[in-house]
Design an enzyme around this catalytic site. Structure first.
Site, PDB file in Angstrom:
ATOM      1  N   CYS A 114       0.809  -1.226   0.000  1.00 50.62           N
ATOM      2  CA  CYS A 114       0.000   0.000   0.000  1.00 50.62           C
ATOM      3  C   CYS A 114       0.843   1.278   0.000  1.00 50.62           C
ATOM      4  O   CYS A 114       0.341   2.359  -0.307  1.00 50.62           O
ATOM      5  CB  CYS A 114      -0.968  -0.008   1.176  1.00 50.62           C
ATOM      6  SG  CYS A 114      -2.148  -1.361   1.072  1.00 50.62           S
ATOM      7  N   HIS A 261      -3.345   7.517   1.672  1.00 50.36           N
ATOM      8  CA  HIS A 261      -3.702   6.175   1.224  1.00 50.36           C
ATOM      9  C   HIS A 261      -5.083   5.861   1.796  1.00 50.36           C
ATOM     10  O   HIS A 261      -5.372   6.146   2.955  1.00 50.36           O
ATOM     11  CB  HIS A 261      -2.663   5.169   1.728  1.00 50.36           C
ATOM     12  CG  HIS A 261      -3.108   3.747   1.577  1.00 50.36           C
ATOM     13  ND1 HIS A 261      -3.599   3.264   0.390  1.00 50.36           N
ATOM     14  CD2 HIS A 261      -3.163   2.709   2.467  1.00 50.36           C
ATOM     15  CE1 HIS A 261      -3.926   1.988   0.550  1.00 50.36           C
ATOM     16  NE2 HIS A 261      -3.683   1.631   1.796  1.00 50.36           N
ATOM     17  N   ASN A 291     -10.005  -0.063  -0.419  1.00 51.05           N
ATOM     18  CA  ASN A 291      -8.541   0.022  -0.384  1.00 51.05           C
ATOM     19  C   ASN A 291      -7.982  -0.582  -1.673  1.00 51.05           C
ATOM     20  O   ASN A 291      -8.049  -1.792  -1.869  1.00 51.05           O
ATOM     21  CB  ASN A 291      -8.023  -0.730   0.846  1.00 51.05           C
ATOM     22  CG  ASN A 291      -6.511  -0.651   0.987  1.00 51.05           C
ATOM     23  OD1 ASN A 291      -5.813  -0.241   0.063  1.00 51.05           O
ATOM     24  ND2 ASN A 291      -6.004  -1.048   2.133  1.00 51.05           N
TER      25      ASN A 291
HETATM   26  N1  COA Z   1     -18.646  -8.130   8.885  1.00 51.91           N
HETATM   27  C1  COA Z   1     -19.190  -8.396  10.085  1.00 51.91           C
HETATM   28  N2  COA Z   1     -18.458  -8.753  11.142  1.00 51.91           N
HETATM   29  C2  COA Z   1     -17.142  -8.853  10.977  1.00 51.91           C
HETATM   30  C3  COA Z   1     -16.510  -8.605   9.737  1.00 51.91           C
HETATM   31  C4  COA Z   1     -17.332  -8.246   8.671  1.00 51.91           C
HETATM   32  N3  COA Z   1     -16.840  -7.971   7.432  1.00 51.91           N
HETATM   33  N4  COA Z   1     -15.185  -8.773   9.882  1.00 51.91           N
HETATM   34  C5  COA Z   1     -14.963  -9.118  11.158  1.00 51.91           C
HETATM   35  N5  COA Z   1     -16.134  -9.172  11.829  1.00 51.91           N
HETATM   36  C6  COA Z   1     -16.380  -9.493  13.230  1.00 51.91           C
HETATM   37  C7  COA Z   1     -15.307 -10.370  13.817  1.00 51.91           C
HETATM   38  O1  COA Z   1     -15.558 -11.731  13.533  1.00 51.91           O
HETATM   39  C8  COA Z   1     -15.432 -10.052  15.275  1.00 51.91           C
HETATM   40  O2  COA Z   1     -16.505 -10.764  15.806  1.00 51.91           O
HETATM   41  P1  COA Z   1     -16.453 -11.383  17.309  1.00 51.91           P
HETATM   42  O3  COA Z   1     -16.292 -10.199  18.194  1.00 51.91           O
HETATM   43  O4  COA Z   1     -17.763 -12.066  17.411  1.00 51.91           O
HETATM   44  O5  COA Z   1     -15.265 -12.279  17.286  1.00 51.91           O
HETATM   45  C9  COA Z   1     -15.820  -8.578  15.288  1.00 51.91           C
HETATM   46  O6  COA Z   1     -16.332  -8.294  13.992  1.00 51.91           O
HETATM   47  C10 COA Z   1     -14.662  -7.658  15.582  1.00 51.91           C
HETATM   48  O7  COA Z   1     -13.580  -8.024  14.732  1.00 51.91           O
HETATM   49  P2  COA Z   1     -12.244  -7.239  14.755  1.00 51.91           P
HETATM   50  O8  COA Z   1     -11.310  -7.803  13.720  1.00 51.91           O
HETATM   51  O9  COA Z   1     -11.757  -7.180  16.182  1.00 51.91           O
HETATM   52  O10 COA Z   1     -12.759  -5.812  14.288  1.00 51.91           O
HETATM   53  P3  COA Z   1     -12.051  -4.423  14.370  1.00 51.91           P
HETATM   54  O11 COA Z   1     -12.864  -3.508  15.176  1.00 51.91           O
HETATM   55  O12 COA Z   1     -10.590  -4.522  14.676  1.00 51.91           O
HETATM   56  O13 COA Z   1     -12.183  -3.951  12.860  1.00 51.91           O
HETATM   57  C11 COA Z   1     -10.903  -3.779  10.853  1.00 51.91           C
HETATM   58  C12 COA Z   1     -11.601  -4.702  11.833  1.00 51.91           C
HETATM   59  C13 COA Z   1     -10.241  -4.649   9.796  1.00 51.91           C
HETATM   60  C14 COA Z   1     -11.944  -2.900  10.201  1.00 51.91           C
HETATM   61  C15 COA Z   1      -9.864  -2.901  11.604  1.00 51.91           C
HETATM   62  O14 COA Z   1      -9.060  -3.710  12.424  1.00 51.91           O
HETATM   63  C16 COA Z   1      -9.009  -2.143  10.655  1.00 51.91           C
HETATM   64  O15 COA Z   1      -9.466  -1.285   9.943  1.00 51.91           O
HETATM   65  N6  COA Z   1      -7.687  -2.427  10.609  1.00 51.91           N
HETATM   66  C17 COA Z   1      -6.781  -1.797   9.661  1.00 51.91           C
HETATM   67  C18 COA Z   1      -6.907  -2.533   8.376  1.00 51.91           C
HETATM   68  C19 COA Z   1      -6.203  -1.849   7.254  1.00 51.91           C
HETATM   69  O16 COA Z   1      -6.380  -0.681   7.062  1.00 51.91           O
HETATM   70  N7  COA Z   1      -5.429  -2.624   6.485  1.00 51.91           N
HETATM   71  C20 COA Z   1      -4.773  -2.183   5.332  1.00 51.91           C
HETATM   72  C21 COA Z   1      -3.583  -1.365   5.656  1.00 51.91           C
HETATM   73  S1  COA Z   1      -2.795  -0.916   4.204  1.00 51.91           S
END
Ligand code: COA
Length: 334
Positions: A114, A261, A291
């Site tokens: 990225c 980004h 993204n």
């Molecule tokens: N839809 C519904 N529920 C979802 C889901 C989706 N697409 N993806 C994950 N979940 C659920 C998980 O299973 C989890 O459920 P549980 O609590 O029952 O186990 C819950 O949502 C929380 O998951 P978690 O991964 O802890 O969520 P989060 O609040 O950390 O959000 C992201 C997830 C990916 C949105 C967040 O971590 C993020 O934005 N990270 C940065 C990612 C990024 O930008 N990457 C690229 C960098 S270049």
């Protein structure tokens, strides 16, 4: 004479097919509300069967060349930032070079996921400053839909396909002065003021693809520890924006635009807040494009240049973080 790079023009390309969160929730256990509230994403573009990264890259490059008003014969370097090349080798840039009708100059890919566009900007700018290239086409192009695990709802909802490109040209620093005069100082002229890139392989496995020619001999799928990536993104982006401003003796208030980004609206909001920038000065496309990795910055830039928000002389901060980890920033006076 001091040489710097001016950005002459930009272009972008998005595949025709749009997949909304609603459409996705028919096949993935997710909801529009979950995706929007956590990421700001509302839809993404997905490449058609047989439509490859080089097709997206070529279309974006053509549009950038047209916008810049240059001759293909003048191009002496094509760089394509991508983590989803058509083939393991040769480079996607070589394919684009051929389709542009070029046999002159050099072409290669850059892989910083990225952060690829910011890395590419640094490489292109340094080639130009060193006098080794005069006219560069820099592309960010990706088909991340091909490396997603569509059974992993934590990652497959986050990414999209697309491409963006810029044309950069060597200019005498004095001639780039925004006010047209000489001796205006380093900060006042147009072009790339500075680039800043970093990496730290300690965190290799919080965002990676679990395949590759040397390990599994398969393409593999994207794997991510979202929470950890989020934490590092907020920290690293906060430090890189300071580094870029300090290097140029500029204040946060000097900035006209943040072109970040487009990974996640919450990460972007956090960087904008640190810079004290209003949302009106942040170019946001993550809602429409999701993204698109190395393509996201040039795509966002193109949207804002073409809709008239970014104007000649505006000071723009570009920043990104990605797998590696890699991160970086570029300060550009448009
Ligand atoms: N839809 C519904 N529920 C979802 C889901 C989706 N697409 N993806 C994950 N979940 C659920 C998980 O299973 C989890 O459920 P549980 O609590 O029952 O186990 C819950 O949502 C929380 O998951 P978690 O991964 O802890 O969520 P989060 O609040 O950390 O959000 C992201 C997830 C990916 C949105 C967040 O971590 C993020 O934005 N990270 C940065 C990612 C990024 O930008 N990457 C690229 C960098 S270049």
């Amino acid at each position: 004479m001091t040489i710097r790079s001016e950005i002459l023009g930009c272009g972008s390309y998005l595949p025709e097919r749009i997949v909304t969160n609603e459409e996705l929730s028919a096949t993935v256990d997710t909801t529009d509300e979950w995706i929007r509230s956590r990421t700001g994403i509302g839809q993404r573009h997905i490449a058609a069967d047989g439509e490859n990264t080089s097709d997206l890259a070529f279309a974006a490059a053509q549009r950038a060349i047209e916008h810049a008003g240059i001759d293909v014969a003048d191009i002496d370097l094509v760089i394509c930032a991508t983590a989803t090349p058509d083939n393991t080798f040769p480079s996607t840039a070589a394919k684009v070079q051929h389709r542009l009708g070029m046999t002159q100059g050099a072409a290669f890919d850059i892989q910083a996921v990225c952060s690829g566009f910011v890395y590419g900007l640094a490489v292109a700018d340094n080639f130009i400053r060193a006098g080794q290239a005069k006219t560069v086409v820099l592309i960010g192009a990706e088909t991340f839909s091909r490396i997603l695990d569509w059974n992993d709802r934590g990652t497959c909802v986050l990414f999209g396909d697309g491409a963006g490109a810029v044309v950069m040209r060597a200019m005498d620093e004095d001639e780039t002065s925004a006010s047209g005069g000489n001796g205006q100082g380093h900060n006042s002229g147009r072009g790339v003021l500075s680039t800043h890139i970093h990496s730290d392989g300690t965190h290799y496995d919080i965002l990676y693809v679990d395949g590759g020619p040397s390990t599994t001999q398969t393409v593999g799928h994207l794997r991510m520890n979202g929470k950890e990536v989020f934490r590092h993104a907020v920290k690293n982006l906060a430090s890189i924006v300071d580094e870029a401003l300090e290097a140029n003796n500029l204040e946060r208030s000097d900035l006209d635009w943040l072109v970040p980004h487009q990974a996640n609206k919450r990460i972007i909001d956090s960087t904008a807040k640190k810079l004290g920038m209003s949302v009106d000065n942040v170019i946001l496309t993550v809602d429409k494009h999701a993204n698109t990795s190395a393509a996201s910055i040039p795509l966002a830039l193109d949207v804002a240049v073409k809709d008239g928000r970014i104007k000649r002389g505006d000071l723009i901060l570009l920043e990104a973080m990605g797998g590696g980890l890699t991160w970086g920033a570029g300060l550009v006076r448009w």
